[in-house]
Design an enzyme around this catalytic site. Structure first.
Site, PDB file in Angstrom:
ATOM      1  N   TYR A 326     -16.798  13.652  -2.503  1.00 46.11           N
ATOM      2  CA  TYR A 326     -17.864  13.371  -3.477  1.00 46.11           C
ATOM      3  C   TYR A 326     -17.353  12.655  -4.723  1.00 46.11           C
ATOM      4  CZ  TYR A 326     -19.936  17.484  -1.086  1.00 46.11           C
ATOM      5  OH  TYR A 326     -20.397  18.400  -0.186  1.00 46.11           O
ATOM      6  N   CYS A 353      -2.157  11.697   5.232  1.00 47.37           N
ATOM      7  CA  CYS A 353      -2.087  10.251   5.429  1.00 47.37           C
ATOM      8  C   CYS A 353      -3.444   9.579   5.224  1.00 47.37           C
ATOM      9  CB  CYS A 353      -1.577   9.960   6.830  1.00 47.37           C
ATOM     10  SG  CYS A 353      -0.055  10.851   7.170  1.00 47.37           S
TER      11      CYS A 353
END
Ligand code: PLP
Length: 424
Positions: A326, A353
C-alpha cells in the site's frame, strides 16, 4: 505525539525509558535476547484499552463489538479481547476455527466475505453464529439451501454497497459501486420483495462496511444515512430489520494523521440511530490492533552506494507487507537509542529479491550499525496476518506482553514447517 484515545499523550504502550524501548513494563531488548528477530511484539494492555475506549464511547447504544479477526488473528489476541466482552467478525472457515478455539460464543460471531464455500457455510451453521453477512443473491440462495438441508434456520444480513467513497487507499475501499463487495440498493430491494422464498435464511439485518483506515466521520455518516433511508422504505412495507451492522473502518494513527477518536465517532453517528431499535454491531480491526504491536528486526548490514545508504534488516516484505503493498508509512524506532548518534538518511530494506521489499525510503534515522535492533511501529494490524513464506522464509514469532511478563504466543517457524505436507 499525535492525540490519543486512552492516554493524554500516547496511543500505545511502547515508550522509551533511559534510552531503552519498553513494551508496557518490559524492555524490548530483553525480549529479543530470548526470542531473536524478526519478532512481532504485542501489548495486551494496548489491545484491551483500545477495545475499552470503543465500548465506553458506544455504551449508551449497547452495541455488539465484533473484533475483526483478519486484523490480527493470534489466539492470544482473540482470547484477550473475547474475555473483555468482544465478539468476533470472521471471513473464513479458518477464522471460525480460531473463534471457536478461544470459545467465542456463536451468538457473538458474524461472518462476512464474498466467497463463502458450502463447507464453510455448513461449519458456521453448526457453530450457530449470529449472522451471515451476505454479499450476493447466489450466496443467499446457497445459505438458504444448505440451512434447509440441515433443517436449521439462520439469520442473515444483507451487505449493502452504498456507493460511497471513504477517501482511503484504493485497495481498502470497499463501499464503492465498482468494488466486488455487497449488494446495491436496487438488488437488495428485489431480495426483500421476495424475501419469503428464503425459508431458512431469515433476512433480518443490514450490513455495511465501506473501507478501512477512514479518518473522518463524513463518509460513514453519508453511508449510514443512505442505509437508514433504505431501511425506512423497507419498514414502510412491513419488513422488520433487527440487526444493523455498521462494519469497521475506523482509522488508526500511524504517523501524523488525525483520525476521529472513538468518542468523536460515537458523537457523530449515534444521533442517527436515536429512537431506532436495531441491535447495532461494529467490526473494528485496525483501530484496536494497529498500535498494539511492533515488528522488531535486526540490522544485518549497512550498505552504502553512490546514491544511497541502505540498512538491510532481517525482516522482509514476507513478514510485513504494508509498505510494499500500500506504500504505507510506518515509523521506525531504535530499540536502544544512542543519544549521541547523528541522523542519516536510510532506505530500510529487507533481504527479499524484490525492489518492493522496503520498510522506509529516504528516511532520516539515527545512525545504525549491523547488530542494532529496530522496531517497525504500528504493525499490530494486518502485519502477521498478511505474512507469507515468500523466499522460503519461516514466519516470525509473536510475543504477548502483559505487565511485567511476556509469552511467545506463536513460535518462530522452522525449515521443517516450511515443507510440511510437501513431497519431492
Ligand atoms: N468488516 C469487514 C467486512 C471488513 O472487510 C473489514 C476489513 O477489511 C473489517 C470489518 C475491518 O476493518 P478495519 O480493520 O478497518 O476496522
Amino acid at each position: 505525539m499525535p492525540r490519543t484515545d486512552f492516554h493524554e499523550d500516547r496511543i500505545h504502550d511502547f515508550f522509551y525509558k533511559n534510552g531503552e524501548l519498553y513494551c508496557d513494563k518490559i524492555r524490548v531488548s530483553k525480549i529479543l535476547k530470548k526470542t531473536g528477530t524478526p519478532a512481532y511484539i504485542y501489548s495486551h494492555k494496548t489491545f484491551t484499552e483500545h477495545l475499552a475506549t470503543l465500548q465506553k464511547a458506544f455504551r449508551s447504544a449497547k452495541p455488539l463489538i465484533c473484533y475483526s479477526v483478519k486484523a490480527n488473528s493470534n489466539l492470544a489476541v482473540l482470547r484477550a479481547l473475547v474475555k473483555k466482552g468482544a465478539g468476533l467478525d470472521i471471513v473464513s472457515g479458518g477464522e471460525l476455527f480460531r473463534a471457536r478455539k478461544v470459545k467465542c460464543l456463536g451468538k457473538k460471531t458474524v461472518y462476512a466475505g464474498v466467497g463463502k464455500t458450502a463447507e464453510e457455510i455448513r461449519a458456521a451453521i453448526k457453530a450457530r453464529i449470529l449472522l451471515f453477512n451476505v454479499e450476493s443473491i447466489p450466496e443467499l440462495e446457497q445459505i438458504n439451501a444448505i440451512a434447509k438441508k440441515m433443517r436449521k434456520k439462520v439469520n442473515v444480513s444483507l451487505r449493502i454497497n452504498p456507493n460511497v467513497d471513504p477517501h482511503t487507499h484504493e485497495y481498502i475501499t470497499t463501499g464503492r459501486a465498482e468494488t466486488k463487495f455487497g449488494i446495491d440498493f436496487e438488488k437488495a430491494r428485489e431480495i426483500f420483495k421476495d424475501v419469503k422464498r428464503f425459508t431458512n435464511a431469515q433476512v433480518s439485518g443490514i450490513h455495511v462496511h465501506i473501507g478501512s483506515q477512514i479518518e473522518t466521520g463524513t463518509p460513514f455518516v453519508e453511508a449510514f444515512q443512505k442505509i437508514l433511508e433504505f431501511i425506512d422504505k423497507l419498514e414502510g412495507t412491513g419488513i422488520k430489520i433487527k440487526f444493523l451492522n455498521l462494519g469497521g473502518g475506523l482509522g488508526a494513527i500511524y504517523s501524523d494523521e488525525n483520525p476521529q477518536t472513538a468518542e468523536e465517532f460515537a458523537r457523530k453517528i449515534l444521533p442517527l440511530f436515536k429512537k431506532r431499535k436495531f441491535q447495532l454491531i461494529f467490526e473494528p480491526g485496525r483501530f484496536i490492533a494497529a498500535n498494539s504491536g511492533i515488528l522488531a528486526t535486526q540490522v544485518i548490514y549497512v550498505k552504502e552506494t553512490d546514491v544511497k545508504k541502505f540498512a538491510i534488516v532481517d525482516a522482509g516484505m514476507n513478514d510485513f507487507i504494508r509498505p510494499a503493498f500500500y506504500g504505507a508509512f510506518h515509523h521506525i524506532w531504535p530499540v536502544v537509542k544512542n543519544e549521541k548518534a547523528h541522523g542519516w538518511v536510510y532506505d530500510v530494506v529487507g533481504p527479499i529479491c524484490e525492489s518492493g521489499d522496503f520498510f522506509a525510503k529516504d528516511r532520516e534515522l539515527l545512525e545504525m550499525r549491523a547488530g542494532d535492533y529496530l522496531a517497525i511501529m504500528t504493525t499490530g494490524a494486518y502485519g502477521f496476518t498478511m505474512a507469507s513464506n515468500y523466499n522460503s522464509r519461516p514466519r516470525a514469532c509473536e510475543v504477548m506482553v502483559k505487565g511485567t511478563t511476556f509469552k511467545v504466543v506463536r513460535k518462530r517457524e522452522t525449515y521443517q514447517d516450511l515443507i510440511r505436507g510437501e513431497r519431492a
